[in-house]
Structures are given as structure tokens and as C-alpha cells.
Design a protein around this motif. Structure first.
Motif, short mmCIF file in Angstrom:
data_model
loop_
_atom_site.label_atom_id
_atom_site.label_comp_id
_atom_site.label_asym_id
_atom_site.label_seq_id
_atom_site.Cartn_x
_atom_site.Cartn_y
_atom_site.Cartn_z
N UNK A 159 25.09 44.49 51.60
CA UNK A 159 26.36 43.78 51.72
C UNK A 159 26.34 42.53 50.86
N UNK A 160 27.48 42.20 50.23
CA UNK A 160 27.55 41.03 49.35
C UNK A 160 28.90 40.35 49.49
N UNK A 161 28.99 39.18 48.85
CA UNK A 161 30.24 38.41 48.78
C UNK A 161 30.72 38.38 47.34
N UNK A 162 32.01 38.68 47.14
CA UNK A 162 32.61 38.56 45.81
C UNK A 162 33.67 37.47 45.87
N UNK A 163 33.75 36.68 44.79
CA UNK A 163 34.69 35.55 44.73
C UNK A 163 35.39 35.57 43.38
N UNK A 164 36.29 34.63 43.18
CA UNK A 164 36.95 34.50 41.89
C UNK A 164 35.94 34.10 40.82
N UNK A 165 36.21 34.50 39.60
CA UNK A 165 35.32 34.21 38.48
C UNK A 165 35.00 32.72 38.41
N UNK A 166 33.71 32.42 38.27
CA UNK A 166 33.27 31.03 38.18
C UNK A 166 32.91 30.42 39.53
N UNK A 167 33.19 31.17 40.62
CA UNK A 167 32.88 30.70 41.97
C UNK A 167 33.33 29.25 42.17
N UNK A 168 34.65 29.01 42.08
CA UNK A 168 35.16 27.63 42.10
C UNK A 168 34.84 26.85 43.37
N UNK A 169 34.63 27.55 44.50
CA UNK A 169 34.32 26.86 45.75
C UNK A 169 32.81 26.79 46.02
N UNK A 250 36.47 39.35 34.18
CA UNK A 250 37.26 38.15 33.94
C UNK A 250 37.93 37.64 35.22
N UNK A 251 37.93 38.47 36.28
CA UNK A 251 38.60 38.10 37.53
C UNK A 251 37.64 37.83 38.68
N UNK A 252 36.53 38.58 38.72
CA UNK A 252 35.67 38.55 39.90
C UNK A 252 34.22 38.22 39.54
N UNK A 253 33.52 37.65 40.51
CA UNK A 253 32.10 37.34 40.34
C UNK A 253 31.36 37.76 41.61
N UNK A 254 30.40 38.67 41.45
CA UNK A 254 29.58 39.12 42.57
C UNK A 254 28.43 38.15 42.76
N UNK A 255 28.30 37.61 43.96
CA UNK A 255 27.30 36.57 44.20
C UNK A 255 25.97 37.15 44.67
N UNK A 256 24.91 36.53 44.26
CA UNK A 256 23.56 36.85 44.72
C UNK A 256 23.03 35.63 45.47
N UNK A 257 22.16 35.85 46.47
CA UNK A 257 21.61 37.13 46.91
C UNK A 257 22.57 37.87 47.82
N UNK A 258 22.20 39.14 48.14
CA UNK A 258 22.93 39.90 49.14
C UNK A 258 22.74 39.25 50.52
N UNK A 259 23.56 39.66 51.45
CA UNK A 259 23.41 39.22 52.84
C UNK A 259 22.13 39.79 53.41
N UNK A 260 21.35 38.95 54.08
CA UNK A 260 20.11 39.40 54.73
C UNK A 260 20.37 39.49 56.23
#
Length: 316
Positions: A159-169, A250-260
Motif C-alpha cells: 500500500x502507498x500514498x500518491x499525491x500531486x506532483x512535487x508533493x506540495x504538502x 506530470x500530475x502525480x507523484x508516488x511516495x516512498x516508502x510504502x506503508x508498513x
């Protein structure tokens, strides 16, 4: 199917993302075409993988007589989740990792597999009532699900979190940065039922607001809301989100690490009706497939090779 270069998606607006994603996902059956591979960006030729898979006599011997006579079983899946379960360019042909696995299991058992398009929240009721024979939908075997289903483990999606490109928050699913943020999860998913409540508990224990959960019906709808900034992130299966990030960098960024996970692992399981007579045969076929090169090749075709497991377990 033949190998094709992945089609690059055009930049899409908040108004058009849902319809564009849905154009590559809606229900039906049939063999995948060359256009399917182009839409999927799958690597390798599934015909080559499939041709190397032989029937397994020991697994066939475990089949219930009525299923063996019918020569067909049904697999329920919500076909809105690339790259595991979705539609090809023709908007009719089910494709994806789960579809391939179901097809190969059918070959092991000498059976035709008919894929039925079923919304996520109707999959378990449909299986439990005997309307469909099994499902391959990345479900984790939770105690609640095991009360109504037999389950057969087959891979580990994560499982992971995806956010807007650049992870502004500056968010991460691994710390308290998601506390108080609007995070979408899929209705009935492990992320909604198990993981996000635990994350919110940690937030509250740290003196912060719980995560503002937004429960939605599918990933496409969640991504639409992310683009329109109505939510701050989408928390779902890594496979689905990695696909979105790859198609729309250009729209999305998949964040690492995955949920543990705090307890257990991320193994996903096929689901069957509780005490189904089909369970022993499907479990044997799954292990037989895992013991062949086709299992890893099928994962690799969809960029999911890291999710391979060595041993299938029958749970119930």
C-alpha cells in the motif's frame, strides 16, 4: 498479445481525468488484442507465457464434479484498477495481472475462466452468495473476510500514498504529516478498514487531528478529486497508484516508502465462498502455477515482480 511501446497519456484536466481513465476500464470478456497491450504497456507476450502452462492432473482431480462437467468458472473483479484488473482499448476485453493469473489458473485446471465486472463493494457479497466462483482483487485476508470467505494467497501488492506532483504538502504515509489531511481510500479496502484507523490513532496519540478520511468507490474517482485539489492524497494498493504515476508523471507523484503494517504482511488472496468445494483445487493450481516460470513472468509483465511470493496458503 504482442509487445508494444507504452502509449504516453496526454495531460488531463480535473474535468477529463475521470472519463479518460474510465475509457480504459469498464466490463466484459474475451482474449486481449494487440491494442490491449499498447493500452496496458504490458511487457512480453502473454500468448508465450500461456502456451508454456500445462494442466495439473493433481489439481484437476480435486475439482468438484459439477464444475469439471461444466468446464467453466467465473471470476469477479472490479475492472477499474490498472494494472491488475481493467479494460483494454476496445472497452470490452478484461486485462491486467489478476486477469492473467485467473486465466492461467483456469489452464492449470483445464477450465475456461469467465471474468465478470463487479463493483468492489459487491464482490464479497457476490462470492459469499455463490453468484461467482472466486475473485482475484488484491484482497488481504482479514479476520472479517475470513468469516465469510475461503482465501488462497497469491502475491503481495503493498500500500502507498500518491499525491500531486512535487508533493506540495510534504506528505508521507510513514509519519504524522498526514494527520488532519484529506486522504482518499477505497470503500471496503484494507486501507479504509484497517490501516487508516491505525494511522489516525497515532495522530491522536501525538496530539494531532485524525486523518480526514474520504471514502470513494474507485481509484479513478479518487485521482479526479486529487487533480481538482478536493483531497490531499490517495492511499491505496501500490500497484494501482504506481500505474497512475507512470501514466501521468506530470500530475502525480508516488511516495516512498510504502506503508508498513503494524501487524501481519501485505499478502493478497483469492476469495471463494466459505467452505467452497473449489478451494482445494484452486489452491493446488495456484501453487502449481507459482512453481512454474509463468507466475514470475506474469508479475513481471505488469511491472509487479517485487510482489512475488513462494508459497500459497489456503485460509478459512
Amino acid at each position: 498479445m504482442s509487445t508494444k511501446t507504452m502509449t504516453t497519456w496526454k495531460t488531463i484536466t480535473a474535468a477529463s481525468i475521470g472519463s479518460l481513465l474510465l475509457a480504459s476500464t469498464a466490463a466484459c470478456g474475451g482474449a486481449a488484442s494487440e491494442a490491449s497491450d499498447e493500452a496496458a504497456g504490458a511487457k512480453g507476450n502473454f500468448d508465450d507465457v500461456s502456451a508454456a502452462v500445462e494442466t495439473d492432473a493433481a489439481a484437476i482431480a480435486l475439482l468438484p464434479a459439477d464444475i469439471k462437467e461444466a468446464g467453466k468458472i467465473t471470476m469477479a473483479a472490479d475492472l477499474h484498477y490498472p494494472p491488475t484488473s481493467f479494460l483494454a482499448n476496445d472497452n470490452k476485453t478484461p486485462i491486467g495481472y489478476n486477469v492473467d493469473i485467473a486465466t492461467l489458473l483456469g489452464q492449470k485446471l483445464g477450465l475456461e475462466v469467465e471474468v465478470k465486472n463487479v463493483t468492489w463493494d459487491n464482490v464479497i457479497p457476490g462470492i459469499a452468495s455463490g453468484r461467482y466462483d472466486f475473485t482475484a482483487t488484491n484482497m488481504t485476508p482479514t479476520p472479517e473476510r475470513l468469516q465469510v470467505l475461503d482465501m488462497v494467497t497469491y502475491w503481495a501488492p503493498g500500500s502507498s500514498l500518491i499525491v500531486s506532483k512535487g508533493n506540495p504538502l510534504d506528505l508521507s504515509i510513514a509519519d504524522e504529516s498526514v494527520c488532519g489531511k484529506k486522504i482518499a481510500v477505497m470503500t471496503g479496502s484494507s486501507q479504509q478498514q484497517d490501516y487508516l484507523p491505525l494511522i489516525s490513532e497515532d495522530c491522536v496519540a501525538a496530539g494531532q487531528d485524525p486523518v480526514d478520511e474520504v471514502a470513494l468507490g474507485n481509484v479513478e474517482g479518487a485521482l479526479t478529486q486529487l487533480v481538482s485539489k478536493r483531497i490531499d492524497g490517495v492511499f491505496s494498493d501500490t500497484s494501482q497508484l504506481a500505474w497512475a504515476a507512470k501514466q501521468q508523471p506530470q500530475s502525480f507523484e508516488l511516495l516512498a516508502p510504502q506503508y508498513v503494517k503494524e501487524v501481519g504482511d501485505d499478502t493478497a488472496a483469492l476469495g471463494l465462498e466459505k467452505d467452497s468445494a473449489l478451494t482445494p483445487a484452486l489452491h493446488a493450481a495456484m501453487q502449481s502455477l507459482m512453481d512454474s516460470p509463468a507466475y514470475q513472468e506474469t508479475l513481471d509483465r505488469w511491472g509487479l515482480g517485487a510482489g512475488a511470493i513462494d508459497k500459497s496458503e489456503a485460509l478459512g
